[in-house]
Scaffold this active site. Structure first.
Site, PDB file in Angstrom:
ATOM      1  N   TRP A 138       0.859  -1.182   0.000  1.00 11.41           N
ATOM      2  CA  TRP A 138       0.000   0.000   0.000  1.00 11.41           C
ATOM      3  C   TRP A 138       0.899   1.237   0.000  1.00 11.41           C
ATOM      4  O   TRP A 138       1.739   1.410   0.898  1.00 11.41           O
ATOM      5  CB  TRP A 138      -0.865  -0.042   1.257  1.00 11.41           C
ATOM      6  CG  TRP A 138      -1.794   1.108   1.461  1.00 11.41           C
ATOM      7  CD1 TRP A 138      -2.622   1.681   0.554  1.00 11.41           C
ATOM      8  CD2 TRP A 138      -2.015   1.803   2.700  1.00 11.41           C
ATOM      9  NE1 TRP A 138      -3.336   2.687   1.136  1.00 11.41           N
ATOM     10  CE2 TRP A 138      -2.982   2.800   2.442  1.00 11.41           C
ATOM     11  CE3 TRP A 138      -1.480   1.695   3.968  1.00 11.41           C
ATOM     12  CZ2 TRP A 138      -3.427   3.662   3.428  1.00 11.41           C
ATOM     13  CZ3 TRP A 138      -1.930   2.547   4.954  1.00 11.41           C
ATOM     14  CH2 TRP A 138      -2.897   3.528   4.690  1.00 11.41           C
ATOM     15  N   ASP A 219      -0.379  -5.174  10.027  1.00  5.35           N
ATOM     16  CA  ASP A 219      -1.490  -4.320   9.614  1.00  5.35           C
ATOM     17  C   ASP A 219      -2.663  -5.226   9.279  1.00  5.35           C
ATOM     18  O   ASP A 219      -2.525  -6.162   8.481  1.00  5.35           O
ATOM     19  CB  ASP A 219      -1.116  -3.473   8.399  1.00  5.35           C
ATOM     20  CG  ASP A 219      -2.267  -2.583   7.959  1.00  5.35           C
ATOM     21  OD1 ASP A 219      -2.665  -1.698   8.724  1.00  5.35           O
ATOM     22  OD2 ASP A 219      -2.788  -2.790   6.833  1.00  5.35           O
ATOM     23  N   LYS A 255     -13.174  -1.020   6.273  1.00  2.69           N
ATOM     24  CA  LYS A 255     -13.643  -1.918   5.224  1.00  2.69           C
ATOM     25  C   LYS A 255     -14.698  -2.896   5.736  1.00  2.69           C
ATOM     26  O   LYS A 255     -15.761  -3.047   5.143  1.00  2.69           O
ATOM     27  CB  LYS A 255     -12.476  -2.718   4.635  1.00  2.69           C
ATOM     28  CG  LYS A 255     -11.234  -1.917   4.320  1.00  2.69           C
ATOM     29  CD  LYS A 255     -11.423  -0.934   3.198  1.00  2.69           C
ATOM     30  CE  LYS A 255     -10.077  -0.392   2.763  1.00  2.69           C
ATOM     31  NZ  LYS A 255     -10.112   0.872   2.065  1.00  2.69           N
TER      32      LYS A 255
END
Length: 410
Positions: A138, A219, A255
């Protein structure tokens, strides 16, 4: 003072995701398709507010005692406690032994920032302050790490030839990196590739981390959306905790709860023993106070309601499965169109083998650019597409043009 003192400030390059999204928004083509931004959309290409979020919002707003006072510096206690149980499991020895320190953050981005900031200040670095990130990763990880004064390095992750995990390269870097290095891992549904290590591979990774005395920086932004099972998607994190590996975990509810704009997240620091918990908790509060003073309350209250109510939690798991089922359906249909209808050259099994919200298609930058410029299908130049952008109305158009691109006809 001169009025032109800011003229020397350089113009930054736009983040590729926001740049492509901006281009999509101003495009007038009737068949345009957005496969860039990682946000869930329903089959009508509309944002989906989870039914359980609507119910929790109604409950929250019906509470006559609701106020808008500041939360404690480290966040809403009901939220941080419940978020930690969701990540580690309610009977986790680390929680039972008091070895987990949790702070509410501004979603996963804020958790990563706070985690990197804490490491920069207090981790016993050997030599240069460096964090190893997966290649690719990312893009915002690089900015977060650099902005707190840590040098980002990369470890091999993606094998473009086989469109698969470069496990040998990954493990090799773990084995040769200086002892005590910090590695950032994604717990599930790797962004941007959609490729995760298997359980056996995670065990091998953990073994090397232990042997080399590395620090694991996890993460976890997609818990539930990789497998449809919240516990299964936390397996890697829980295995590392089981092996008593010191680590930190960044958690997001953007999300899996659809709370993109509410910025609901948490940073968990897992200690090898509880002796340092008081000091770590205090230093996190000091950092948080100087960064944002106190975190926002609305989203945290929604999530805490869901996590602490058996009925709401069951509804949430159903909503997660609804989202994942649509993602799987789109993967299967795209694969079917390419292999059975268009007979597109190449192997497209990776579309259904990858998991989560993203797919690394295997397209090169020129092919990706052709799709955007000529077919108005917006994707990153790496070939990454956001699966939620596909729906029953545009998937054939996307597959048809992907086929033309693969044949060099677009």
């Amino acid at each position: 003072m001169s009025t032109d003192i800011w003229n020397s400030v350089p113009l930054p390059s736009l983040d590729s995701i926001f740049k492509m999204t901006l281009a999509y928004n101003i495009d007038k083509h009737p068949a345009k398709v957005a496969l860039v931004m990682g946000v869930y959309k329903d089959d009508d290409n509309c944002p989906w507010v989870l039914p359980v979020i609507k119910k929790a919002t109604h409950i929250l707003l019906s509470n006559p005692d609701l106020d808008h006072e500041y939360l404690p510096v480290r966040g809403l206690p009901e939220f941080t406690d419940a978020a930690a149980k969701l990540m580690f499991g309610p009977t986790s020895p680390a929680l039972v032994d008091g070895r987990v320190v949790t702070t509410q953050t501004l979603s996963g981005t804020g958790a990563n920032h706070m985690g990197a900031l804490f490491l920069n200040r207090f981790y016993p670095w050997v030599g240069t302050k460096q964090i190893y990130l997966s290649d690719p990763t990312w893009p915002n990880f690089y900015a977060i790490v650099k902005n707190v004064g840590i040098e980002p390095l990369t470890y091999p992750y993606y094998d473009p030839k086989n469109i698969a995990l470069d496990f040998d390269g990954f493990l090799g870097t773990l084995q040769t990196a200086p002892r005590g290095s910090v590695f950032l891992f994604q717990a599930c549904a790797h962004n941007p590739t959609g490729i995760d290590p298997t359980a056996d591979q995670w065990k091998q990774i953990a073994e090397v981390v232990i042997n080399r005395n590395h620090f694991a920086f996890f993460d976890c932004a997609y818990q539930g959306l990789a497998s449809g099972d919240l516990d299964k998607d936390a397996w890697a994190v829980r295995y590392f905790v089981e092996k008593n590996i010191p680590l930190l975990v960044c958690q997001s509810f953007a999300k899996n709860a659809g709370l993109y704009g509410e910025r609901v997240g948490a940073l968990h620091i897992v200690l090898s023993n509880k002796d340092a918990a008081t000091q770590v908790r205090g230093q996190l509060a000091v950092l948080q106070r100087s960064e944002i003073s106190s975190p926002p309350s609305h989203g945290a209250r929604l999530v805490s309601l869901i996590l602490t109510s058996a009925d709401l939690f069951n509804e949430w798991t159903h909503d997660i499965k609804t989202m994942r089922s649509r993602l799987i359906a789109m993967r299967k249909e795209l694969h079917r169109l390419l292999t059975e209808e268009f007979h597109t050259p190449g192997n497209w099994e990776h579309i259904v083998n990858q998991v989560g919200m993203y797919c690394y298609t295997g397209l090169n930058p020129d092919q990706s650019k052709a799709l955007t410029d000529k077919a108005h299908i917006y994707l990153l130049d790496t070939g990454r597409i956001s699966i939620p952008g596909l729906n029953s109305k545009n998937i054939r158009y996307c597959a048809e043009n992907l086929d033309k691109t693969a044949r060099g006809e677009l």
